[in-house]
Design a protein around this motif. Structure first.
Motif, PDB file in Angstrom:
ATOM      1  N   LEU A 162       0.836  -1.195   0.000  1.00 29.16           N
ATOM      2  CA  LEU A 162       0.000   0.000   0.000  1.00 29.16           C
ATOM      3  C   LEU A 162       0.878   1.255   0.000  1.00 29.16           C
ATOM      4  O   LEU A 162       1.332   1.708   1.053  1.00 29.16           O
ATOM      5  N   PRO A 163       1.145   1.838  -1.169  1.00 29.64           N
ATOM      6  CA  PRO A 163       1.953   3.066  -1.215  1.00 29.64           C
ATOM      7  C   PRO A 163       1.239   4.217  -0.515  1.00 29.64           C
ATOM      8  O   PRO A 163       0.035   4.413  -0.693  1.00 29.64           O
ATOM      9  N   GLY A 164       1.973   4.953   0.283  1.00 30.15           N
ATOM     10  CA  GLY A 164       1.425   6.142   0.929  1.00 30.15           C
ATOM     11  C   GLY A 164       0.605   5.864   2.163  1.00 30.15           C
ATOM     12  O   GLY A 164       0.171   6.795   2.842  1.00 30.15           O
ATOM     13  N   ALA A 165       0.388   4.577   2.493  1.00 28.22           N
ATOM     14  CA  ALA A 165      -0.467   4.261   3.631  1.00 28.22           C
ATOM     15  C   ALA A 165       0.328   4.077   4.912  1.00 28.22           C
ATOM     16  O   ALA A 165      -0.192   4.273   6.004  1.00 28.22           O
ATOM     17  N   GLY A 166       1.568   3.671   4.810  1.00 31.96           N
ATOM     18  CA  GLY A 166       2.377   3.419   5.993  1.00 31.96           C
ATOM     19  C   GLY A 166       3.295   4.580   6.295  1.00 31.96           C
ATOM     20  O   GLY A 166       3.117   5.697   5.831  1.00 31.96           O
ATOM     21  N   ILE A 183       7.401  14.627   2.382  1.00 34.09           N
ATOM     22  CA  ILE A 183       8.108  13.511   1.759  1.00 34.09           C
ATOM     23  C   ILE A 183       8.410  12.451   2.804  1.00 34.09           C
ATOM     24  O   ILE A 183       8.138  11.276   2.639  1.00 34.09           O
ATOM     25  N   GLY A 184       8.997  12.859   3.947  1.00 34.67           N
ATOM     26  CA  GLY A 184       9.305  11.901   4.991  1.00 34.67           C
ATOM     27  C   GLY A 184       8.064  11.279   5.584  1.00 34.67           C
ATOM     28  O   GLY A 184       8.097  10.175   6.107  1.00 34.67           O
ATOM     29  N   GLY A 185       6.935  11.992   5.543  1.00 34.35           N
ATOM     30  CA  GLY A 185       5.702  11.475   6.094  1.00 34.35           C
ATOM     31  C   GLY A 185       4.989  10.502   5.181  1.00 34.35           C
ATOM     32  O   GLY A 185       3.998   9.913   5.569  1.00 34.35           O
ATOM     33  N   THR A 186       5.444  10.351   3.969  1.00 31.43           N
ATOM     34  CA  THR A 186       4.856   9.397   3.036  1.00 31.43           C
ATOM     35  C   THR A 186       5.561   8.071   3.216  1.00 31.43           C
ATOM     36  O   THR A 186       6.773   7.986   3.063  1.00 31.43           O
ATOM     37  N   GLY A 211       9.227   6.065   3.927  1.00 30.24           N
ATOM     38  CA  GLY A 211       9.718   6.122   2.557  1.00 30.24           C
ATOM     39  C   GLY A 211       8.686   5.714   1.545  1.00 30.24           C
ATOM     40  O   GLY A 211       7.774   4.929   1.814  1.00 30.24           O
ATOM     41  N   ARG A 212       8.816   6.258   0.337  1.00 32.12           N
ATOM     42  CA  ARG A 212       7.891   5.950  -0.737  1.00 32.12           C
ATOM     43  C   ARG A 212       8.245   4.605  -1.360  1.00 32.12           C
ATOM     44  O   ARG A 212       9.417   4.237  -1.499  1.00 32.12           O
ATOM     45  N   TYR A 213       7.237   3.880  -1.707  1.00 34.83           N
ATOM     46  CA  TYR A 213       7.367   2.557  -2.325  1.00 34.83           C
ATOM     47  C   TYR A 213       7.818   2.705  -3.770  1.00 34.83           C
ATOM     48  O   TYR A 213       7.230   3.461  -4.543  1.00 34.83           O
ATOM     49  N   LEU A 214       8.873   1.982  -4.135  1.00 30.18           N
ATOM     50  CA  LEU A 214       9.318   1.964  -5.528  1.00 30.18           C
ATOM     51  C   LEU A 214       8.801   0.722  -6.239  1.00 30.18           C
ATOM     52  O   LEU A 214       8.132   0.815  -7.255  1.00 30.18           O
ATOM     53  N   SER A 215       9.115  -0.450  -5.704  1.00 26.19           N
ATOM     54  CA  SER A 215       8.603  -1.689  -6.271  1.00 26.19           C
ATOM     55  C   SER A 215       9.057  -2.844  -5.401  1.00 26.19           C
ATOM     56  O   SER A 215       9.722  -2.660  -4.377  1.00 26.19           O
TER      57      SER A 215
END
Length: 640
Positions: A162-166, A183-186, A211-215
């Motif tokens: 789940l990108p952006g959820a954690g 950015i850090g909060g994503t 951190g943001r999910y890449l893959s």
């Protein structure tokens, strides 16, 4: 090499009319470096503090993104294959996804395993029993919005990403009227689900990562998750009544006092009931590596998981940099970041002295061991990668297809020089990823639209007005050879092997001036490498297909010689969304098997298939149809 060599030994490169040059020479040479681990937490913290001070501004207090902010993986070009070369025809992977490498599964929004279809919709995991009349077996709430969510399925476990959820982990109390960095909060949330009983799936645990999910990739029983984080510091902003100078000083003061918890990504693992199982740094100081030149204050993290053992990390490794695109073969994982003039690449000698040019930084990780991920080396090449499919690992070499200038800087009309493209071959050495060969000068004034690798060779399509296909032999990475060429209107953004030395192209038709006129699929015969031929093309109307940007939305059934893809078309009055089936006949002709219509407001995300039916997956449900003629047989809606 004989011109009758099979398709496994073909490289097709589309370039514009103009000079075609086989290099080395001309373009910036690749640079290499082996990153070193920090001596300890004191050295790591001092480095991050210094970079935060260097890059902070009066306005935000956090360093700018070094790559493209929020960019998700592009999957425009086609897949790489293993050392055996391209097979007779390539079908979907074992979970229904059109994967880049055989044996390496990729996360997707929908998976088809046996007679079970898994999809993430709304804020839930949906499990459907397939067949002529699909049946909804269960809906499992995930506790977070699932927009952009993906999943992996292995045996009786499903991993939902789940990108952006954690993330959103507290990194200290705000200072004055400050706000934490967005950015850090994503972050990224992982949810592990037991699917042994598909009618009653059970959430086992969750993992929140800064951190943001890449893959992610699943190979050899191990999941490797790639994320990129930037420190979130509670710092003031001039919009709250401070002058620029005082805000800048306050931001720098916050940077100088940053803690380890603020600069390194944090992780929280919980039971399904919310009980904390573990929390703290997602990676240890000794597992973080850095370059000799400044790379900003971002952290690129690779987390290795064994789903049978839950979401406790089996291994974590990181690099002090940012991340953009992920590519993985059976034994290597690569992260690429295109630098758009915001920071120096690994080697300062690679900083372009011409406006509009970019470089791509590459980091390699050895994934041979099932429970560990080992850093293997780094390098930089000239140009940017259009998508992760521009990368391919083969017999110890990494091949990278790049274009010199970004589209908005291309001349004429832009501020930079006319673009051109190249394929660079790199090898792992003790001092990093070293260039061993290169073919350049491809497509002057054009940019790459698609890439396909066949064993030791590559397929690249560039476009501006026409789509010429150049056939090259890259068997010797230091001595590529031009074998043949073909010029056709339009361009392909995805190429798929369908057997008999033939490639199916999905893309757009175009007129003589390069103006796009509509969707089309094309079939190319490459049995004679000196004379490639376009056998047929099938117009699909004015519109768009998700498969143009995301090859996971394309499917191919070798048994029926049936290509599957979502298509959205429109005219001056209305539009429609269809799941489309195209027959690729043995005689080289293309024909429309059928269009399963879903209405103007329901976009098809994926078209999956089993032995009897095709399934159009949308955000609101699943529609089934006969594979032979695309006649609708049934449907099921997801709960809202």
């Amino acid at each position: 090499m004989s011109p009758s060599r099979s398709l496994a030994a073909i490289a097709v490169l589309g370039v514009a009319a103009g000079a075609f040059t086989l290099l080395p020479g001309g373009a910036l040479k690749a640079a290499a470096e082996t990153l070193v681990p920090y001596a300890g937490c004191d050295e790591l913290l001092a480095y991050y503090r210094a970079e935060l001070v260097r890059t902070t501004t009066a306005y935000d207090g956090f360093p700018p993104q070094l790559g493209l902010p929020g960019r998700r993986e592009s999957t425009t070009a086609a897949a790489a294959q293993d050392s055996a070369g391209v097979p007779d025809a390539v079908g979907s992977g074992p979970t229904g996804t059109n994967v880049q490498e055989r044996g390496v599964d990729e996360p997707d929004s929908a998976k088809l395993v046996g007679d079970l279809l898994f999809a993430v919709s709304g804020d839930s995991l949906q499990i459907v029993r397939t067949g002529a009349t699909p049946q909804l077996l269960s809906t499992l709430p995930l506790g977070a919005p699932a927009y952009g969510a993906e999943l992996l399925v292995q045996d009786d476990r499903a991993l939902v990403l789940l990108p952006g959820a954690g993330g959103a982990l507290e990194k200290g109390d705000p200072v004055g009227t400050s706000m934490p960095s967005p950015i850090g909060g994503t972050g990224t949330r992982l949810v592990l689900v037991d699917i042994a009983d598909p009618a009653e799936p059970q959430q086992l645990e969750s993992l929140d990562l800064d951190g943001r999910y890449l893959s992610a990739r699943l190979s050899g029983g191990a999941v490797r998750l790639v994320s990129a984080s930037t420190p979130a510091l509670p710092v003031p902003s001039p919009s709250y009544g401070r002058s620029d100078s005082s805000a800048l000083e306050a931001n720098r003061a916050a940077a100088r006092s940053a803690t380890l918890a603020q600069v390194l990504p944090q992780a929280v693992r919980r039971t399904a009931g919310g009980v904390v199982l573990s929390e703290g740094p997602a990676v240890g100081c000794g597992q973080v590596r850095h370059a000799s030149s400044p790379q900003g204050a971002g952290t690129l993290l690779v987390t290795t998981l064994d789903l049978e053992k839950g979401l406790q990390a089996q291994d974590s490794t990181a690099v002090t940099t940012d991340g953009d695109l992920v590519y993985a073969s059976a034994d290597r994982l690569y992260v690429a970041t295109s630098r758009w003039g915001t920071t120096a690449p690994i080697s300062s000698s690679l900083v372009p002295d011409r406006p509009g040019e970019v470089t791509t930084e590459l980091h390699a990780f050895d994934t041979t061991a099932p429970t560990t991920t080992r850093y293997a080396g780094s390098g930089s090449v000239a140009g940017y990668v259009y998508g992760r499919w521009a990368l391919s690992s083969h017999e110890g070499h990494l091949r990278v297809a790049t274009t010199s200038s970004p589209p908005w800087m291309e001349g004429p009309g832009g501020d930079g020089p006319a673009s051109s493209s190249q394929v660079t071959v790199l090898a792992e050495r003790a001092d990093g990823l070293i260039e061993t060969g290169r073919v350049g000068g491809l497509g002057p004034g054009e940019r790459i639209y698609a890439v396909r690798y066949f064993g030791d060779l590559a397929t690249v399509v560039t476009f501006r007005q026409t789509d010429p296909l150049y056939v090259l032999d890259l068997g010797d990475p230091a001595a590529p050879k031009l074998l043949g060429e073909l010029k056709v209107p339009g361009f392909s953004t995805y190429l798929h092997p369908v057997g008999g030395d033939r490639l199916l192209g999905v893309g757009q038709d175009a007129d003589a001036r390069g103006r796009v006129t509509g969707l089309q699929v094309s079939l190319f015969d490459l049995s004679d490498l000196s004379r490639p031929v376009q056998l047929d093309r099938l117009p699909l109307g004015t519109g768009h297909s998700v498969a143009l940007e995301d090859s996971r939305a394309f499917g191919y059934d070798p048994e029926r010689r049936l290509a599957l893809l979502p298509v959205s078309t429109y005219d001056e009055v209305t539009g429609r969304n269809d799941a489309v089936g195209i027959r690729v006949a043995a005689d080289g002709s293309l024909s429309l098997v059928g269009r399963l219509a879903l209405g103007p407001d329901v976009q098809v995300e994926r078209v999956l298939h089993d032995s009897d039916h095709v399934y159009a997956v949308t955000r609101t449900g699943v529609v089934a149809a006969r594979a032979g003629d695309f006649g609708r047989t049934g449907s099921v809606a997801f709960p809202r």
